[in-house]
Scaffold this motif. Structure first.
Motif, PDB file in Angstrom:
ATOM      1  N   TYR A   1       0.830  -1.207   0.000  1.00 57.46           N
ATOM      2  CA  TYR A   1       0.000   0.000   0.000  1.00 57.46           C
ATOM      3  C   TYR A   1       0.867   1.260   0.000  1.00 57.46           C
ATOM      4  O   TYR A   1       2.078   1.199   0.196  1.00 57.46           O
ATOM      5  CB  TYR A   1      -0.942   0.002   1.207  1.00 57.46           C
TER       6      TYR A   1
ATOM      7  N   GLU B   1      -4.656   5.267   0.908  1.00 60.82           N
ATOM      8  CA  GLU B   1      -5.891   4.529   0.656  1.00 60.82           C
ATOM      9  C   GLU B   1      -7.077   5.093   1.445  1.00 60.82           C
ATOM     10  O   GLU B   1      -6.927   5.558   2.581  1.00 60.82           O
ATOM     11  CB  GLU B   1      -5.714   3.050   1.013  1.00 60.82           C
TER      12      GLU B   1
ATOM     13  N   ASP C   1     -12.858   2.313   0.762  1.00 59.86           N
ATOM     14  CA  ASP C   1     -13.273   1.325  -0.237  1.00 59.86           C
ATOM     15  C   ASP C   1     -12.113   0.468  -0.729  1.00 59.86           C
ATOM     16  O   ASP C   1     -12.297  -0.703  -1.078  1.00 59.86           O
ATOM     17  CB  ASP C   1     -13.944   2.017  -1.427  1.00 59.86           C
ATOM     18  N   ALA C   2     -10.926   1.040  -0.754  1.00 61.59           N
ATOM     19  CA  ALA C   2      -9.766   0.299  -1.256  1.00 61.59           C
ATOM     20  C   ALA C   2      -9.429  -0.888  -0.369  1.00 61.59           C
ATOM     21  O   ALA C   2      -8.876  -1.893  -0.843  1.00 61.59           O
ATOM     22  CB  ALA C   2      -8.558   1.229  -1.352  1.00 61.59           C
ATOM     23  N   ILE C   3      -9.756  -0.798   0.911  1.00 62.80           N
ATOM     24  CA  ILE C   3      -9.459  -1.873   1.855  1.00 62.80           C
ATOM     25  C   ILE C   3     -10.722  -2.673   2.175  1.00 62.80           C
ATOM     26  O   ILE C   3     -10.741  -3.906   2.092  1.00 62.80           O
ATOM     27  CB  ILE C   3      -8.866  -1.314   3.160  1.00 62.80           C
TER      28      ILE C   3
ATOM     29  N   GLY D   1     -13.449  -3.051   0.658  1.00 65.21           N
ATOM     30  CA  GLY D   1     -14.061  -3.769  -0.447  1.00 65.21           C
ATOM     31  C   GLY D   1     -13.232  -4.943  -0.931  1.00 65.21           C
ATOM     32  O   GLY D   1     -13.567  -5.559  -1.950  1.00 65.21           O
ATOM     33  N   ASP D   2     -12.179  -5.267  -0.208  1.00 68.48           N
ATOM     34  CA  ASP D   2     -11.266  -6.331  -0.611  1.00 68.48           C
ATOM     35  C   ASP D   2     -11.187  -7.382   0.509  1.00 68.48           C
ATOM     36  O   ASP D   2     -10.416  -7.225   1.467  1.00 68.48           O
ATOM     37  CB  ASP D   2      -9.890  -5.736  -0.885  1.00 68.48           C
TER      38      ASP D   2
ATOM     39  N   LYS E   1      -9.775 -10.223   0.718  1.00 69.18           N
ATOM     40  CA  LYS E   1      -8.437 -10.778   0.909  1.00 69.18           C
ATOM     41  C   LYS E   1      -7.564  -9.831   1.733  1.00 69.18           C
ATOM     42  O   LYS E   1      -6.777 -10.271   2.575  1.00 69.18           O
ATOM     43  CB  LYS E   1      -7.788 -11.065  -0.445  1.00 69.18           C
ATOM     44  N   ALA E   2      -7.727  -8.535   1.481  1.00 71.61           N
ATOM     45  CA  ALA E   2      -6.954  -7.550   2.249  1.00 71.61           C
ATOM     46  C   ALA E   2      -7.363  -7.574   3.716  1.00 71.61           C
ATOM     47  O   ALA E   2      -6.506  -7.537   4.608  1.00 71.61           O
ATOM     48  CB  ALA E   2      -7.165  -6.157   1.658  1.00 71.61           C
TER      49      ALA E   2
END
Length: 424
Positions: A262, A266, A269-271, A273-274, A276-277
């Motif tokens: 990263y 961020e 939503d970048a985190i 919405g993921d 796996k993250a």
């Protein structure tokens, strides 16, 4: 055309009347078995970038005045948890870590303190209230609530000026000093103090978190539970990460943004919405919690949803905050993103801000290095909603770091007051 005699009509009316009486009788019997709702005096307040339900201890039902299952069950129902839909529609929660919170305040049993303050982080989709840590944001609302609720000696509240409220934070055994503005004998809630992450300005409430890394008995203690400012944290499936693990304000694990892919700019939503993250961050948090001695095995991390926090740091760079505001690199000393209850926070948790300020003041931590290194007693950091300044007084003596206090400002106000209703 269907013809019906008057006798048939009369018979049917009589039959319908009998049906209604039978239904009423059944309904009456059912009603008698229904438990009514109970009413509990409560106040809905915003403190910093969080909001929650505030209660005076003496107003809770007797069974909930002591810690335990009855208290947890009551507060879960107040907030509307557990909710498999993740919305808390049938309760007062807002379905985020920032809005699924409860506070209990009582006159203090501690010498030189005005009130005792207990914080509960309510899980959204699980029947669980985490009492393991504090909420720094809602700490700003405790003083105003205590004054308005008659829990502070009126002699300690000026007609105009600043009331000093001495708060005992019961979750972690620490003292917080709140500087609450008072106008014409009442808590001042409006003003021109702006806090990124809160849309409207308010009155500034300055908070001093005394000995934020001390043990409850005041002896100091494991600010760095591993004994190191920076550790090599081995995380299976992810690798070996440099990590600063600090216990100040709240146990927090800091890693470098670049080491986990990263930039530090961020937004949520970048985190969030993921999946796996999020799973990766939870894995890092679990292994860090073991190294910090908070749990014995990573499988126990589910019992600690509120602590420790996990955050990633980066050197200053320009980005656009969640409200569209441009943050230029010169506005901040470093960038920090932190997760709470498994999701990236929309701004910054107050307790994590204390950890940031403390770590920034200690030369050699990852936070300090991201801010440029060297000695400092305050730091400005960028978060998803903008920026925040926090100060800390750290000293090194005989090879041991200590922090006398951390300072930050928030605002707070009452959103609604009256009674909350809960099905008995």
């Amino acid at each position: 055309m269907l013809l019906v005699s008057s006798a048939d009509v009369a018979q049917r009316v009589t039959s319908c009347s009998d049906c209604q009486l039978n239904r009423l009788a059944r309904t009456d019997n059912i009603t008698m078995t229904h438990a009514p709702q109970i009413k509990i005096p409560a106040t809905y307040m915003r403190g910093g970038t969080s909001k929650g339900m505030f209660f005076r201890l003496k107003d809770l039902p007797e069974a909930a005045q002591a810690p335990g299952a009855a208290r947890d069950a009551l507060l879960l129902r107040v907030i509307g948890s557990p909710d498999p839909y993740g919305r808390q529609i049938d309760g007062m929660g807002g379905a985020t870590s920032s809005t699924s919170k409860v506070v209990i305040v009582a006159k203090s049993s501690k010498a030189d303190h005005d009130v005792d303050y207990l914080f509960g982080q309510v899980a959204i989709d699980k029947p669980f209230v985490d009492w393991s840590g504090n909420c720094g944001n809602l700490s700003a609302a405790v003083g105003p609530f205590a004054i308005t609720g008659g829990l502070v000696d009126p002699k300690r509240v000026p007609h105009n000026g600043e009331a000093i409220v001495r708060i005992w934070q019961a979750n972690i055994g620490k003292t917080i000093i709140a500087h609450v503005p008072v106008t014409e004998g009442a808590v001042q809630e409006t003003g021109d103090f702006e806090l990124d992450g809160v849309t409207f300005p308010g009155a500034e409430v300055q908070l001093e978190f005394m000995d934020p890394a001390a043990e409850e008995d005041g002896t100091g203690g494991a600010m760095f539970p591993t004994g190191n400012l920076v550790d090599d944290l081995d995380v299976p499936g992810i690798g070996t990460l440099k990590a600063t693990m600090i216990n100040a304000g709240i146990p927090t694990i800091f890693v470098n943004a670049g080491a986990i892919g990263y930039t530090g700019t961020e937004l949520q939503d970048a985190i969030n919405g993921d999946p796996k993250a999020l799973a990766k961050f939870e894995t890092i948090r679990a292994h860090g919690a073991v190294r910090m001695g908070l749990i014995n095995h990573i499988d126990e991390i589910e019992s600690l949803q509120h602590t420790p926090k996990i955050a990633f740091v980066a050197k200053p760079t320009a980005y656009v905050a969640s409200n569209g505001k441009e943050i230029v690199a010169s506005d901040v000393d470093l960038l920090v993103r932190a997760l709470s209850m498994g999701k990236l926070h929309h701004a910054m948790m107050g307790t994590a801000a204390i950890a940031i300020g403390t770590a920034a003041a200690i030369t050699g931590t990852l936070v300090n290095l991201a801010a440029g290194g060297g000695e400092r007693d305050a730091v400005r950091f960028g978060h998803p909603s903008g920026k925040l300044r926090v100060g800390a007084q750290a000293t090194l003596a005989d090879g041991e770091w200590s922090v006398t206090k951390a300072i930050m400002s928030r605002s707070a106000r009452v959103l609604m007051e009256g009674s909350v209703r809960v099905p008995a």
